[in-house]
Design a protein around this motif. Structure first.
Motif, mmCIF file in Angstrom:
data_model
loop_
_atom_site.group_PDB
_atom_site.id
_atom_site.type_symbol
_atom_site.label_atom_id
_atom_site.label_comp_id
_atom_site.label_asym_id
_atom_site.label_seq_id
_atom_site.Cartn_x
_atom_site.Cartn_y
_atom_site.Cartn_z
ATOM 1 N N GLY B 153 0.813 -1.209 0.000
ATOM 2 C CA GLY B 153 0.000 0.000 0.000
ATOM 3 C C GLY B 153 0.843 1.254 0.000
ATOM 4 N N GLY B 154 0.223 2.375 0.305
ATOM 5 C CA GLY B 154 0.933 3.644 0.324
ATOM 6 C C GLY B 154 1.915 3.735 1.483
ATOM 7 N N SER B 177 4.504 2.662 -1.023
ATOM 8 C CA SER B 177 4.835 3.425 -2.226
ATOM 9 C C SER B 177 5.101 4.908 -1.926
ATOM 10 C CB SER B 177 3.749 3.261 -3.280
ATOM 11 O OG SER B 177 2.514 3.593 -2.748
ATOM 12 N N PHE B 178 4.584 5.431 -0.817
ATOM 13 C CA PHE B 178 4.945 6.814 -0.466
ATOM 14 C C PHE B 178 6.429 6.917 -0.127
ATOM 15 C CE2 PHE B 178 0.366 7.810 0.710
ATOM 16 C CZ PHE B 178 0.183 8.538 -0.440
ATOM 17 N N VAL B 206 5.651 6.566 -11.594
ATOM 18 C CA VAL B 206 4.712 5.924 -12.525
ATOM 19 C C VAL B 206 5.305 5.885 -13.938
ATOM 20 C CG1 VAL B 206 2.438 6.152 -13.615
ATOM 21 C CG2 VAL B 206 2.682 6.519 -11.157
ATOM 22 N N GLY B 282 -1.686 -0.731 -4.747
ATOM 23 C CA GLY B 282 -1.130 0.144 -5.786
ATOM 24 C C GLY B 282 0.380 0.032 -5.894
ATOM 25 N N GLY B 283 1.057 -0.204 -4.762
ATOM 26 C CA GLY B 283 2.514 -0.339 -4.789
ATOM 27 C C GLY B 283 2.966 -1.532 -5.610
ATOM 28 N N PRO B 307 -6.066 -5.216 -8.342
ATOM 29 C CA PRO B 307 -5.061 -4.852 -7.322
ATOM 30 C C PRO B 307 -5.473 -3.690 -6.431
ATOM 31 C CG PRO B 307 -4.326 -4.183 -9.502
ATOM 32 C CD PRO B 307 -5.542 -5.017 -9.711
ATOM 33 N N LEU B 308 -6.191 -2.720 -6.983
ATOM 34 C CA LEU B 308 -6.534 -1.530 -6.200
ATOM 35 C C LEU B 308 -7.797 -1.710 -5.366
ATOM 36 C CD1 LEU B 308 -5.796 1.155 -8.943
ATOM 37 C CD2 LEU B 308 -4.311 0.420 -7.095
#
Lengths: 68, 334
Positions: B153-154, B177-178, B206, B282-283, B307-308
Motif C-alpha cells: 500500500g501507500g 509506495s509513499f 509511474v 497500488g505499490g 489490485p486496487l
C-alpha cells in the motif's frame, strides 16, 4: 423429611448435570457450525457476487494517484 | 435504514463498499483545511489536486501515515465527510467494517474505531488488510492450502499466508509506495540539486520507476526548483537512477516477503511453488516488482485482477456475510 431432602438434592444435581451436558454439547456443535458457516461464506461461489461487482467500478484516470 | 459499509482506509486512497451496491466511493485520503479557521475546504480528489499548490492559509494533508492515524481529529472529520457523501447521516447509522494494517497497535485500533463511531457508524469492526485482500483477490482461502498474498500500500507492505480462513504467517513493514516517492524526491534533491513535490515524485515513479530492469526504458524530463538559484530548472532522469534511488525501499519490501515465506509451515510452503503468490495494492503496480520478488524468492508471483480494489472488495464480502464472518474481525474470539 430426610428422604425428601435427599431426593430433592439428587433431583437438583441430576438436572444440573443434564443442563451442563446439554450446554456443553451445544457449545461444541456451535463451534463446528460457526466454522462451517465461515468456510462456506468464504467459498468462491459465495464470493462471486461481491467480486463481480468490481466490473462496474470506474478505473481512476492517469492524473490520479494509484497507490493504495 | 442505513446500508452497512466496508471501508478501506488507506494511506493513499479511501474506498467505500456499500452492502448490496458495491464500491460507491474511491477517493484519495486527503483533506484540505483553512489553516486559520480550521474549516474543511475539500476532501478526496479535489483536496488531492491541491497538494503542494495551496496558498498559505490552506493546508492539504494526508491524515494517515504508515497505515496509522497521525491526526485523529482530521481523520474523524475526513471519515465523517466521506460517510456523508455515501448517504450516512445522524439518522442512518450503519455497521462499518474497516480494513487496517495487521501490525497496528491497540491504541491505533481504538483510534480508528472511535473515529468511525464519532463519524456516524453504529458499530465499527476492524479486519486485517491482507485477509481482506485475499478474499477480494478471489484466492481459495476456504481450502486447506497455502495462499500467499502481498499487499503493498501507500504506507505499509504486508505479506500473509492464509489457509482455512485464517492467517498462518504474517510479516508487515511500515514501508510503501509513499516511501518510494520520498526516496525519489530525496535523490533528485541530493544528486541534481532541485526540489520537487510529492506529486511530481509520484509521476516520475509511474513514468519511469522500476524495481528491476524492463524492456521499454525511457528517460524523463523532471521540472523543479533549483536549490541554489531558486529558479525553475529541468533535469533528465534515467530509469537506472530511479532504480538506485528506490533500492532501499524495494529491498525492504522483498526482505519482508522472504521473512514471511520462512515463517510458513512446510506443508503450505510447497503449495506456493505451484500456486504462486498474489500481489495486490497500488505499490504492487511498480514495474518489475513482481519479477524482482520472483527472482529473489524463486516462487511465481501473480498480479491480482483487481489490485486496487481487492482489499475493499474483501471487506465488502464480510459486510455481505456479516453474521457468518464476524469471527474474522480483529480481536474476535476464534
Amino acid at each position: 423429611m430426610t428422604v425428601a431432602v435427599v431426593v430433592a438434592v439428587v433431583v437438583i444435581v441430576a438436572v444440573a448435570v443434564a443442563v451442563g451436558l446439554v450446554l456443553r454439547t451445544r457449545t461444541s456443535s456451535d463451534g463446528v457450525d460457526s466454522f462451517r458457516r465461515q468456510i462456506d461464506a468464504l467459498s468462491p461461489e459465495a464470493r462471486r457476487p461481491t467480486v463481480d461487482q468490481v466490473k462496474n467500478v470506474e478505473r481512476p484516470g492517469d492524473d490520479e494517484p494509484e497507490d493504495q | 435504514m442505513a446500508r452497512d459499509l466496508a471501508i478501506d482506509l488507506g494511506t493513499a486512497n479511501t474506498l467505500v463498499y456499500m452492502k448490496g451496491r458495491g464500491i460507491v466511493l474511491n477517493e484519495p485520503s486527503v483533506i484540505a483545511l483553512n489553516r486559520q479557521t480550521g474549516e474543511v475546504l475539500a476532501t478526496g480528489r479535489e483536496a488531492w489536486q491541491m497538494i503542494g499548490r495551496t496558498p498559505g492559509y490552506i493546508v492539504a494533508v494526508r491524515p494517515l501515515r504508515g497505515g496509522a492515524i497521525t491526526d485523529f481529529e482530521i481523520t474523524e472529520r475526513m471519515i465523517r465527510l466521506l460517510l456523508q457523501r455515501v448517504g450516512v447521516s445522524r439518522f442512518t447509522r450503519p455497521k462499518v467494517v474497516i480494513c487496517v494494517p495487521s501490525a497496528i497497535t491497540e491504541v491505533e485500533r481504538r483510534a480508528v474505531t472511535d473515529a468511525a463511531r464519532r463519524a456516524g457508524a453504529a458499530d465499527a469492526n476492524l479486519i486485517e488488510q491482507p485477509m481482506a485482500a485475499a478474499i477480494g483477490a478471489d484466492l481459495p482461502i476456504d481450502e486447506p492450502v497455502g495462499n500467499m498474498v502481498i499487499d503493498i500500500g501507500g504506507g505499509t507492505s504486508e505479506t500473509a499466508v492464509i489457509s482455512l480462513g485464517g492467517i498462518v504467517a504474517l510479516e508487515a513493514v511500515r514501508v510503501g509506495s509513499f516511501d518510494i516517492d520520498a526516496a525519489i524526491q530525496n535523490y533528485v534533491r541530493r544528486e541534481h540539486g532541485i526540489a520537487i513535490g510529492e506529486r511530481t515524485a509520484e509521476e516520475i515513479k509511474v513514468a519511469i520507476g522500476s524495481a528491476d530492469p524492463t524492456h521499454d526504458e525511457n528517460q524523463a524530463e523532471v521540472r523543479g526548483r533549483d536549490l541554489m538559484t531558486g529558479l525553475p530548472k529541468t533535469v533528465i532522469l534515467t530509469p537506472e537512477e530511479v532504480r538506485s534511488a528506490i533500492e532501499d525501499v524495494v529491498s525492504s519490501i522483498v526482505s519482508s516477503v522472504i521473512r514471511c515465506l520462512s515463517k510458513a509451515p512446510p506443508e503450505l510452503s510447497q503449495d506456493f511453488l505451484v500456486r504462486g503468490m498474489y500481489l495486490v495494492g497500488g505499490g504492487g503496480l511498480l514495474r518489475g516488482l513482481a519479477e524482482r520478488i520472483e527472482r529473489e524468492t524463486e516462487v511465481p508471483v501473480r498480479m491480482s485482477n483487481v489490485p486496487l480494489e481487492a482489499v475493499v472488495l474483501g471487506a465488502g464480502h464480510v459486510i455481505e456475510h456479516y453474521e457468518a464472518l464476524k469471527g474474522m474481525f480483529m480481536g474476535a474470539r476464534r
